[in-house]
Design an enzyme around this catalytic site. Structure first.
Site, PDB file in Angstrom:
ATOM      1  N   ARG A  30       5.247  -4.747  14.318  1.00 49.38           N
ATOM      2  CA  ARG A  30       6.608  -4.249  13.182  1.00 49.38           C
ATOM      3  C   ARG A  30       5.515  -3.213  12.196  1.00 49.38           C
ATOM      4  O   ARG A  30       5.925  -2.402  12.001  1.00 49.38           O
ATOM      5  CB  ARG A  30       7.271  -5.573  12.757  1.00 49.38           C
ATOM      6  CG  ARG A  30       8.491  -5.028  11.822  1.00 49.38           C
ATOM      7  CD  ARG A  30       8.361  -4.762  10.505  1.00 49.38           C
ATOM      8  NE  ARG A  30       7.638  -5.689   9.498  1.00 49.38           N
ATOM      9  CZ  ARG A  30       7.147  -5.351   8.448  1.00 49.38           C
ATOM     10  NH1 ARG A  30       7.351  -4.284   7.773  1.00 49.38           N
ATOM     11  NH2 ARG A  30       6.311  -6.292   7.799  1.00 49.38           N
ATOM     12  N   ASP A  31       5.105  -4.161  11.132  1.00 47.92           N
ATOM     13  CA  ASP A  31       4.362  -3.261  10.214  1.00 47.92           C
ATOM     14  C   ASP A  31       3.592  -2.135  10.509  1.00 47.92           C
ATOM     15  O   ASP A  31       3.245  -1.292   9.936  1.00 47.92           O
ATOM     16  CB  ASP A  31       3.582  -4.390   9.398  1.00 47.92           C
ATOM     17  CG  ASP A  31       3.598  -3.859   7.886  1.00 47.92           C
ATOM     18  OD1 ASP A  31       3.826  -3.008   7.551  1.00 47.92           O
ATOM     19  OD2 ASP A  31       3.379  -4.838   7.052  1.00 47.92           O
ATOM     20  N   HIS A 223       0.497 -11.804   2.449  1.00 52.80           N
ATOM     21  CA  HIS A 223       0.849 -10.703   3.271  1.00 52.80           C
ATOM     22  C   HIS A 223      -0.218  -9.348   2.700  1.00 52.80           C
ATOM     23  O   HIS A 223       0.218  -8.958   1.786  1.00 52.80           O
ATOM     24  CB  HIS A 223       2.263 -10.357   3.379  1.00 52.80           C
ATOM     25  CG  HIS A 223       2.440  -9.041   4.156  1.00 52.80           C
ATOM     26  ND1 HIS A 223       3.060  -8.946   5.678  1.00 52.80           N
ATOM     27  CD2 HIS A 223       2.323  -7.675   3.934  1.00 52.80           C
ATOM     28  CE1 HIS A 223       3.525  -7.894   5.996  1.00 52.80           C
ATOM     29  NE2 HIS A 223       2.791  -6.981   4.810  1.00 52.80           N
ATOM     30  N   HIS A 225      -2.318  -6.050   2.353  1.00 54.32           N
ATOM     31  CA  HIS A 225      -2.755  -4.694   3.232  1.00 54.32           C
ATOM     32  C   HIS A 225      -4.096  -4.577   2.621  1.00 54.32           C
ATOM     33  O   HIS A 225      -4.477  -5.113   1.571  1.00 54.32           O
ATOM     34  CB  HIS A 225      -1.809  -3.669   2.758  1.00 54.32           C
ATOM     35  CG  HIS A 225      -0.393  -3.614   3.469  1.00 54.32           C
ATOM     36  ND1 HIS A 225      -0.378  -2.986   4.588  1.00 54.32           N
ATOM     37  CD2 HIS A 225       0.640  -4.353   3.490  1.00 54.32           C
ATOM     38  CE1 HIS A 225       0.803  -3.339   5.026  1.00 54.32           C
ATOM     39  NE2 HIS A 225       1.442  -4.103   4.460  1.00 54.32           N
ATOM     40  N   CYS A 256       3.455   1.104   4.981  1.00 48.25           N
ATOM     41  CA  CYS A 256       4.780   0.981   4.918  1.00 48.25           C
ATOM     42  C   CYS A 256       5.323   2.540   4.711  1.00 48.25           C
ATOM     43  O   CYS A 256       4.534   2.862   3.710  1.00 48.25           O
ATOM     44  CB  CYS A 256       5.263   0.097   3.713  1.00 48.25           C
ATOM     45  SG  CYS A 256       6.959   0.288   3.405  1.00 48.25           S
TER      46      CYS A 256
HETATM   47  P1  HMG Z   1      21.682   3.198   3.069  1.00 49.21           P
HETATM   48  O1  HMG Z   1      21.797   4.659   3.637  1.00 49.21           O
HETATM   49  O2  HMG Z   1      21.859   3.001   1.704  1.00 49.21           O
HETATM   50  O3  HMG Z   1      22.822   2.242   3.693  1.00 49.21           O
HETATM   51  O4  HMG Z   1      20.289   2.566   3.533  1.00 49.21           O
HETATM   52  P2  HMG Z   1      24.412   2.307   3.752  1.00 49.21           P
HETATM   53  O5  HMG Z   1      24.604   0.710   3.616  1.00 49.21           O
HETATM   54  O6  HMG Z   1      24.960   3.114   2.509  1.00 49.21           O
HETATM   55  O7  HMG Z   1      25.066   2.690   5.157  1.00 49.21           O
HETATM   56  C1  HMG Z   1      25.000   4.138   5.501  1.00 49.21           C
HETATM   57  C2  HMG Z   1      25.217   4.362   7.177  1.00 49.21           C
HETATM   58  O8  HMG Z   1      23.836   3.529   7.572  1.00 49.21           O
HETATM   59  C3  HMG Z   1      26.340   3.300   7.440  1.00 49.21           C
HETATM   60  O9  HMG Z   1      26.986   4.162   8.652  1.00 49.21           O
HETATM   61  C4  HMG Z   1      25.951   2.147   7.841  1.00 49.21           C
HETATM   62  O10 HMG Z   1      26.619   1.630   8.946  1.00 49.21           O
HETATM   63  C5  HMG Z   1      24.466   2.538   8.423  1.00 49.21           C
HETATM   64  P3  HMG Z   1      28.157   5.176   8.484  1.00 49.21           P
HETATM   65  O11 HMG Z   1      29.297   4.190   8.117  1.00 49.21           O
HETATM   66  O12 HMG Z   1      27.851   6.097   7.587  1.00 49.21           O
HETATM   67  O13 HMG Z   1      28.083   5.664   9.875  1.00 49.21           O
HETATM   68  N1  HMG Z   1      23.649   1.398   8.482  1.00 49.21           N
HETATM   69  C6  HMG Z   1      22.849   0.746   9.480  1.00 49.21           C
HETATM   70  N2  HMG Z   1      22.778   1.452  10.621  1.00 49.21           N
HETATM   71  C7  HMG Z   1      21.748   0.658  11.496  1.00 49.21           C
HETATM   72  N3  HMG Z   1      21.130  -0.397  11.064  1.00 49.21           N
HETATM   73  C8  HMG Z   1      21.230  -1.091   9.951  1.00 49.21           C
HETATM   74  C9  HMG Z   1      22.393  -0.135   8.991  1.00 49.21           C
HETATM   75  N4  HMG Z   1      22.437  -0.249   7.694  1.00 49.21           N
HETATM   76  C10 HMG Z   1      23.298   0.702   7.451  1.00 49.21           C
HETATM   77  N5  HMG Z   1      20.641  -2.089   9.445  1.00 49.21           N
HETATM   78  C11 HMG Z   1      19.219   0.470   4.215  1.00 49.21           C
HETATM   79  C12 HMG Z   1      20.040   1.128   3.024  1.00 49.21           C
HETATM   80  C13 HMG Z   1      18.776  -1.056   3.740  1.00 49.21           C
HETATM   81  C14 HMG Z   1      19.794   0.329   5.527  1.00 49.21           C
HETATM   82  C15 HMG Z   1      18.031   1.488   4.413  1.00 49.21           C
HETATM   83  O14 HMG Z   1      17.333   1.754   3.165  1.00 49.21           O
HETATM   84  C16 HMG Z   1      16.744   0.904   5.284  1.00 49.21           C
HETATM   85  O15 HMG Z   1      16.954   1.089   6.535  1.00 49.21           O
HETATM   86  N6  HMG Z   1      15.633   0.716   4.980  1.00 49.21           N
HETATM   87  C17 HMG Z   1      14.587   0.056   5.564  1.00 49.21           C
HETATM   88  C18 HMG Z   1      13.399   0.508   5.149  1.00 49.21           C
HETATM   89  C19 HMG Z   1      12.197  -0.108   5.829  1.00 49.21           C
HETATM   90  O16 HMG Z   1      12.236  -0.351   6.928  1.00 49.21           O
HETATM   91  N7  HMG Z   1      11.025  -0.292   5.198  1.00 49.21           N
HETATM   92  C20 HMG Z   1      10.055  -0.720   5.827  1.00 49.21           C
HETATM   93  C21 HMG Z   1       9.858  -2.267   5.941  1.00 49.21           C
HETATM   94  S1  HMG Z   1       9.273  -3.203   4.295  1.00 49.21           S
HETATM   95  C22 HMG Z   1       7.902  -3.399   4.552  1.00 49.21           C
HETATM   96  O17 HMG Z   1       7.129  -2.833   5.270  1.00 49.21           O
HETATM   97  C23 HMG Z   1       7.235  -4.205   3.532  1.00 49.21           C
HETATM   98  C24 HMG Z   1       6.552  -5.470   4.058  1.00 49.21           C
HETATM   99  O18 HMG Z   1       5.687  -5.361   5.377  1.00 49.21           O
HETATM  100  C25 HMG Z   1       6.030  -6.377   2.974  1.00 49.21           C
HETATM  101  C26 HMG Z   1       4.868  -5.821   2.262  1.00 49.21           C
HETATM  102  O19 HMG Z   1       4.028  -5.178   2.898  1.00 49.21           O
HETATM  103  O20 HMG Z   1       4.906  -6.037   1.075  1.00 49.21           O
HETATM  104  C27 HMG Z   1       7.629  -6.299   4.825  1.00 49.21           C
HETATM  105 MG    MG Z   2       3.473  -4.923   4.888  1.00 50.99          MG
END
Ligand code: HMG
Ligand code: MG
Length: 314
Positions: A30-31, A223, A225, A256
């Site tokens: 995933r990450d 966690h 990096h 990320c």
């Molecule tokens: P948004 O654009 O604000 O979403 O994104 P929304 O709620 O306004 O919805 C807009 C449209 O997206 C809608 O569709 C929703 O249905 C659709 P429409 O009605 O316009 O046709 N939608 C989705 N579709 C599929 N799957 C979904 C989904 N949600 C909404 N889940 C959102 C907000 C949170 C979804 C977006 O910002 C996002 O996906 N962010 C993810 C970012 C990410 O994955 N980052 C990496 C992971 S975090 C990380 O790596 C850190 C970690 O490792 C720890 C560390 O290292 O510290 C965990």
């Molecule tokens: Mg991470």
């Protein structure tokens, strides 16, 4: 003869100042893969997961049900879970940010989920299109529904030690975000050093701050990096505080896409080498794991950044 056949690293008996066993929470699929420039084919992801399970890893964070436009690298989450070859005793947690993500994860048969909160305002906006306070309105119903469906819910807190836009992050702010996730029903917190700026001192301080606020150390995972080369030292600091779940990524894949200067996670091989030397149990076959990471780096067309992978394959 290689160093492994010669009995290295030398294993010291576990001395009681560290946990006797550690759970390795493997985040490479995933990450790691969320940060690849190219989209890795689902067949390659499936074989990677299979190889990691065969190497003895029992927690494989498989993918994310986030918006596919935000993270196209993981847009195949449904297909991945549908075609997964599950191994006995292995769990496959997935990330879900919101109700839509949970709907998709439940429909795909996920049994463990993780929400991911930010300890800072800027990263909450950049990573979640939300805000420091507003993010909870997104997570709380997800946690409620997932727990009601019998799932464990991990809560990540990102930017626990420093943020590329806001600088040093106060431990109290991280504790406040973490406690809100636990109060909302998360079963474990993973403290993320998203950009790798923690040191052994700041890790000790944050873990003490959580424990002083009444959180059991057994509910905390770390966690790291490895951007500044501190991940192993930070892990040892966390083990000394009693942490028993450590996140890492096979071959040191990772980063990320929404965090400036986030590079790979602590490499699982480097972690295993450390734990072996310390006499801490983990259940992973290091040689099989190195083979899996070499296979993956061949798929990605570049060498693994893990020092242990490089040393053992040289
Ligand atoms: P948004 O654009 O604000 O979403 O994104 P929304 O709620 O306004 O919805 C807009 C449209 O997206 C809608 O569709 C929703 O249905 C659709 P429409 O009605 O316009 O046709 N939608 C989705 N579709 C599929 N799957 C979904 C989904 N949600 C909404 N889940 C959102 C907000 C949170 C979804 C977006 O910002 C996002 O996906 N962010 C993810 C970012 C990410 O994955 N980052 C990496 C992971 S975090 C990380 O790596 C850190 C970690 O490792 C720890 C560390 O290292 O510290 C965990
Ligand atoms: Mg991470």
């Amino acid at each position: 003869m290689g160093v492994r056949e010669l009995g290295l690293p030398e294993r010291f008996p576990h001395d009681g100042s560290l946990p006797s066993r550690v759970t390795i929470w493997e985040v490479g699929p995933r990450d790691g893969l969320q940060n690849e420039k190219s989209v890795v084919p689902v067949d390659v992801k499936l074989e990677f997961l299979d190889r990691l399970a065969r190497a003895g890893l029992t927690t494989l964070e498989a993918t994310s049900f986030v918006h596919p436009k935000w993270v196209p690298q993981l847009a195949d989450a449904e297909e991945l879970l549908a075609r997964l070859n599950p191994h006995d005793g292995v769990r496959y947690p997935v990330l879900v940010p919101n109700d839509r993500g949970l709907d998709r994860a439940l429909a795909a048969g996920a049994t463990h989920v993780a929400v991911f909160a930010s300890a800072t305002e800027t990263f909450a906006q950049r990573n979640l299109n939300s805000g420091l306070d507003a993010q909870f309105a997104m997570f709380e119903p997800v946690i409620d529904r997932a727990r009601a469906a019998g799932l464990d819910v991990r809560g990540y807190v990102s930017m626990c030690f420093g943020d590329p836009w806001e600088g040093v992050v106060a431990a109290e702010q991280v504790v406040s975000v973490g406690k809100r996730l636990l109060d909302a029903g998360c079963t474990q917190l993973s403290l993320g050093d998203t950009i790798g700026v923690a040191t052994a001192a700041s890790v000790g301080r944050l873990l003490d701050a959580f424990v002083d606020s009444g959180v059991a150390v057994g509910d905390l995972a770390v966690h790291f990096h490895d951007t500044y080369g501190q991940a192993l030292a930070n892990t040892l600091a966390a083990l000394r505080k009693g942490v028993t779940t450590v996140d890492s990524s096979a071959g040191g894949l990772g980063g990320c896409p929404y965090a400036k200067s986030a590079t790979g996670n602590l490499a699982t091989e480097d972690l295993v080498w450390l734990l072996d030397g310390l006499g801490v149990e983990h259940g992973v076959d290091l040689d099989a794991l190195v083979e899996a990471s070499l296979w993956m780096s061949w798929q990605l067309g570049r060498p693994s950044p893990s020092r242990v992978v490089r040393a053992l394959s040289g």
